[in-house]
Design an enzyme around this catalytic site. Structure first.
Site, PDB file in Angstrom:
ATOM      1  N   HIS A  43       0.968  -0.983   0.042  1.00  0.00           N
ATOM      2  CA  HIS A  43      -0.046  -0.031  -0.154  1.00  0.00           C
ATOM      3  C   HIS A  43       0.909   1.141  -0.094  1.00  0.00           C
ATOM      4  O   HIS A  43       0.771   1.605  -0.415  1.00  0.00           O
ATOM      5  CB  HIS A  43      -0.726   0.032   0.917  1.00  0.00           C
ATOM      6  CG  HIS A  43      -2.281   0.820   1.253  1.00  0.00           C
ATOM      7  ND1 HIS A  43      -3.667   1.397   2.123  1.00  0.00           N
ATOM      8  CD2 HIS A  43      -2.057   2.165   0.483  1.00  0.00           C
ATOM      9  CE1 HIS A  43      -4.081   2.246   1.924  1.00  0.00           C
ATOM     10  NE2 HIS A  43      -3.505   2.694   1.040  1.00  0.00           N
ATOM     11  N   ASP A  57       2.438  -8.876  -3.819  1.00  0.00           N
ATOM     12  CA  ASP A  57       3.005 -10.821  -3.993  1.00  0.00           C
ATOM     13  C   ASP A  57       4.177 -10.850  -2.928  1.00  0.00           C
ATOM     14  O   ASP A  57       5.013 -12.062  -3.937  1.00  0.00           O
ATOM     15  CB  ASP A  57       3.388 -11.253  -5.539  1.00  0.00           C
ATOM     16  CG  ASP A  57       2.996 -12.266  -5.629  1.00  0.00           C
ATOM     17  OD1 ASP A  57       2.086 -13.250  -4.498  1.00  0.00           O
ATOM     18  OD2 ASP A  57       3.269 -13.191  -6.694  1.00  0.00           O
ATOM     19  N   ASP A  72      10.461 -12.026  -4.811  1.00  0.00           N
ATOM     20  CA  ASP A  72       9.769 -12.341  -5.928  1.00  0.00           C
ATOM     21  C   ASP A  72       8.534 -11.422  -6.129  1.00  0.00           C
ATOM     22  O   ASP A  72       7.589 -12.041  -5.325  1.00  0.00           O
ATOM     23  CB  ASP A  72       9.430 -13.746  -5.988  1.00  0.00           C
ATOM     24  CG  ASP A  72      10.281 -15.512  -5.889  1.00  0.00           C
ATOM     25  OD1 ASP A  72      10.898 -14.601  -7.009  1.00  0.00           O
ATOM     26  OD2 ASP A  72       9.511 -16.236  -5.917  1.00  0.00           O
ATOM     27  N   HIS A 104      -7.071  -5.519  -0.373  1.00  0.00           N
ATOM     28  CA  HIS A 104      -6.612  -5.379   0.306  1.00  0.00           C
ATOM     29  C   HIS A 104      -7.612  -4.790   1.739  1.00  0.00           C
ATOM     30  O   HIS A 104      -8.560  -4.301   0.959  1.00  0.00           O
ATOM     31  CB  HIS A 104      -5.873  -4.419   0.120  1.00  0.00           C
ATOM     32  CG  HIS A 104      -4.651  -3.029   1.067  1.00  0.00           C
ATOM     33  ND1 HIS A 104      -4.099  -4.132   1.746  1.00  0.00           N
ATOM     34  CD2 HIS A 104      -5.327  -2.237   1.484  1.00  0.00           C
ATOM     35  CE1 HIS A 104      -3.733  -3.669   2.636  1.00  0.00           C
ATOM     36  NE2 HIS A 104      -4.210  -1.972   2.448  1.00  0.00           N
ATOM     37  N   CYS A 106      -7.518  -2.341   4.580  1.00  0.00           N
ATOM     38  CA  CYS A 106      -5.676  -1.447   5.430  1.00  0.00           C
ATOM     39  C   CYS A 106      -5.869  -2.854   6.824  1.00  0.00           C
ATOM     40  O   CYS A 106      -7.139  -2.653   7.837  1.00  0.00           O
ATOM     41  CB  CYS A 106      -6.644  -0.303   5.707  1.00  0.00           C
ATOM     42  SG  CYS A 106      -5.764   0.598   3.929  1.00  0.00           S
ATOM     43  N   CYS A 110      -0.758   0.400   8.107  1.00  0.00           N
ATOM     44  CA  CYS A 110      -1.409   1.360   7.126  1.00  0.00           C
ATOM     45  C   CYS A 110      -2.204   2.230   7.362  1.00  0.00           C
ATOM     46  O   CYS A 110      -1.505   3.619   7.547  1.00  0.00           O
ATOM     47  CB  CYS A 110      -2.323   0.234   5.968  1.00  0.00           C
ATOM     48  SG  CYS A 110      -1.941  -0.645   4.655  1.00  0.00           S
TER      49      CYS A 110
END
Length: 129
Positions: A43, A57, A72, A104, A106, A110
């Site tokens: 985010h 990811d 990755d 997503h 939060c 966040c």
């Protein structure tokens, strides 16, 4: 700001303590679980790049001595000129960013970082797009 320390709860789940010194006592001060960090970083990457990139990811391991070792990553790049796959085949551009923000939620990190809650409808407009 305080030092970041790792603790293990009675259920064996690690969380971070002393992320930031503050007198505020609200939901923003909820414990930060280790598994919140990759999502909050993704985010943050979007907000910090002004909507042009999102790192997601993230895979890897958490170690209380060294922190995260992540591998990755996928980097979605939103190009104002419409270029696709700037960062390889996994780069889905705006579609990838929208897909991330569809799922997503939060978390307390966040919120502590002051990241704006986003949905696919409230993404940052990239100039020239």
């Amino acid at each position: 700001a305080g030092n970041v320390k790792s603790k293990t709860s009675s259920r064996g789940r690690e969380f971070l303590d002393d992320f930031e010194e503050s007198d505020e006592e609200d939901e923003e001060m909820a414990p930060i679980h280790v598994d919140h960090i990759p999502q909050a970083f993704s985010h943050f990457s979007y907000e910090h790049s002004k909507g042009k990139q999102l790192v997601c990811d993230l895979q890897g391991v958490w170690n209380a001595d060294d922190g995260f070792v992540l591998t990755d990553p996928v980097i979605h790049y939103v190009c104002s000129r419409g270029r696709k796959h700037t960062n390889g085949a996994t780069d889905k551009g705006e579609a990838g960013v929208k897909k991330f923000f569809q799922t997503h939620m939060c978390n307390s990190l966040c919120k502590r970082m002051g990241l704006r809650k986003r949905t696919p409808a409230t993404l940052i407009s990239v100039a020239g797009k």
